[in-house]
Design an enzyme around this catalytic site. Sequence first.
Site, mmCIF file in Angstrom:
data_model
loop_
_atom_site.group_PDB
_atom_site.id
_atom_site.type_symbol
_atom_site.label_atom_id
_atom_site.label_comp_id
_atom_site.label_asym_id
_atom_site.label_seq_id
_atom_site.Cartn_x
_atom_site.Cartn_y
_atom_site.Cartn_z
ATOM 1 N N ARG A 211 51.322 -43.958 48.562
ATOM 2 C CA ARG A 211 51.896 -43.184 49.666
ATOM 3 C C ARG A 211 50.753 -42.683 50.566
ATOM 4 N NH1 ARG A 211 55.342 -38.754 47.087
ATOM 5 N NH2 ARG A 211 56.556 -40.550 46.422
ATOM 6 N N PHE A 226 41.593 -55.740 43.226
ATOM 7 C CA PHE A 226 42.376 -55.563 41.993
ATOM 8 C C PHE A 226 43.809 -55.211 42.416
ATOM 9 C CE2 PHE A 226 38.023 -54.035 41.220
ATOM 10 C CZ PHE A 226 37.615 -54.864 40.179
ATOM 11 N N ASP A 248 42.976 -60.581 43.313
ATOM 12 C CA ASP A 248 43.254 -60.336 41.898
ATOM 13 C C ASP A 248 42.993 -61.618 41.126
ATOM 14 O OD1 ASP A 248 45.011 -57.914 40.376
ATOM 15 O OD2 ASP A 248 44.929 -59.836 39.320
ATOM 16 N N ASP A 295 40.950 -50.586 42.556
ATOM 17 C CA ASP A 295 41.779 -50.084 41.450
ATOM 18 C C ASP A 295 41.637 -51.001 40.240
ATOM 19 O OD1 ASP A 295 43.581 -48.603 40.005
ATOM 20 O OD2 ASP A 295 45.359 -49.477 40.950
ATOM 21 N N CYS A 335 40.927 -45.855 35.518
ATOM 22 C CA CYS A 335 42.020 -45.512 34.595
ATOM 23 C C CYS A 335 41.531 -45.541 33.152
ATOM 24 C CB CYS A 335 43.222 -46.433 34.804
ATOM 25 S SG CYS A 335 42.838 -48.163 34.591
#
Length: 391
Positions: A211, A226, A248, A295, A335
Site C-alpha cells: 500500500r 525478489f 525472481d 524483498d 524477514c
Amino acid sequence: MAENDSGIILHQGKDKAVRNRHPWIFSGAVRRAPHFEDGDILPVYSAEGDFLGSGYFNARCSIIGRMLTFDRTPPLQALEASIRRALSRRTPFFDERTTGFRLINGEGDECPGLIADFYAGVLVLQFSTRGMDRLKEFVLGLLGEILSPAAIYEKSNLPSRREEGLSSGESWLRGGPVPSVEILEDGLRFAVDIPDSQKTGFYLDQREMRRMARGLARGRRVLNAFSYTGGFTVAALAGGAVSADSVDLSARAMELCAENCRRNGFPGLGLGFHTADVFEFLRAGPLDYDFVVLDPPAFAKRKGDVMNACRGYKDIHRLVFQKLPPGALVMTFSCSHFVDEPLFRQVVFQAAREANRGVRILQRHRQALDHPVNIYHPESEYLKGFVLAVD
Ligand code: SAH
C-alpha cells in the site's frame, strides 16, 4: 496420588517464563514428566507445585511444550477461545476490497503451531507441531463451522515438522481442487495458485508496504527485486509508476507476475519480467530506476547463518546504492527472525558507507496487522523494513 503426578514439573526458577505467559517450554526446564505420547496435552506445575496451565508436549523437540492455556480453562476450550478471538481481531481491519488475509498467526494469536490463511473463501491451514497436528480434526470442525469455506487446503510443508517427527504433506481436505483463486488486496486483483506456491500462496504480511509503495510510486521507474508474483509491481503500477521490472528466480512466480499485471489492466508497455538471480541482475545492469523494492527470502534460517546472511544483505544494498540515480527510493526488507532491526540497520549503514552515498530512513515497518506479535512471545517477530531515500 498428588495432583501434579500426572503433569509436567518444571525446575526451580523455570516457571518464570510460563508465569509471564511465554508459550514455550524448553526441554531443559523440565524436572519431571509422566509417561506421555508425543502430542499429549498435560498440565504444568512449578517446582513448588503451583499449577501454571496446560500445553501440548513432544519429547523429541527442544521446545518440548507449548502452552494452550495459563489457567484452569480446559485446553480445548481455551484453544477454541483463542481461535475465536483471532478471527474477531481481524474483522475491523478488512472490507470487501481485501479478500486475502491471515486469520490465525500461530503463537502470535495464542494458537501455537497453527497458521490459517483465507483466500477469497478458500482456507489454507498449516500445522507445524505434533501437538497441533493431533488437534487437526478439532480445528477443522471449528473453522469449518465458523467460516463455511468453499474449500480447505492443508499445506503442512514446514521444515519444523521433521523435528516434530511428522512427515510433510499437502492436500485438499474439503472441496477442491481449486485451480487458482483470485483475491483482492486494496481492490487490486491477484491470482493465487495455492498448491504451487510459496508460503500458503501469497505474502500477505507485506500488504501494508505494498500500500505504501502504491503511494510513493507516481512517475517513478520501478525495479521489484525478489518480486514473487508481483505484489509490489502491481501496487506500484496502480500508484502511477511509469515502468516496472520484476525479477525472481521462480519461473512460475514470474508467469503469475505477468498475469497479475494483465488482470489489473497493465499490459505490456514498460513492463519487464525477468526470471533471473537478483544478485546477477543487480551486478549486470546500470539500474536506471528511481524506486527499488528489495524483498529477499530469509537469508538466515538459523542463528548460525546470520554472518552469511548479512553479507548477502550488504551486497544487494551496496550494489543498489552504488548504481541508483540521485533521488531514488529504496524499500528494503529482511524477514529473517535472527537478523533483528538494529542488525539490519547496521548492514544498510555499512552498504551505504561502502557505496559512499547519503541515505536516509523515511519510514520503517513490521509485518502487517493480521500477523500480530504476542507481547509475551517476541519470537513471532520476523519482518522488518525501511523506506530509504538515496541522495
Ligand atoms: N515481495 C514479494 C515476496 C518476495 S518472497 C511479494 O510481495 O509477494 C522472496 C522471493 O525471492 C521468492 O519469490 C523467491 O523465489 C525469490 N528468490 C529467492 N532467491 C532469489 C534470488 N537469488 N534471485 C531472485 N529471486 C530469488
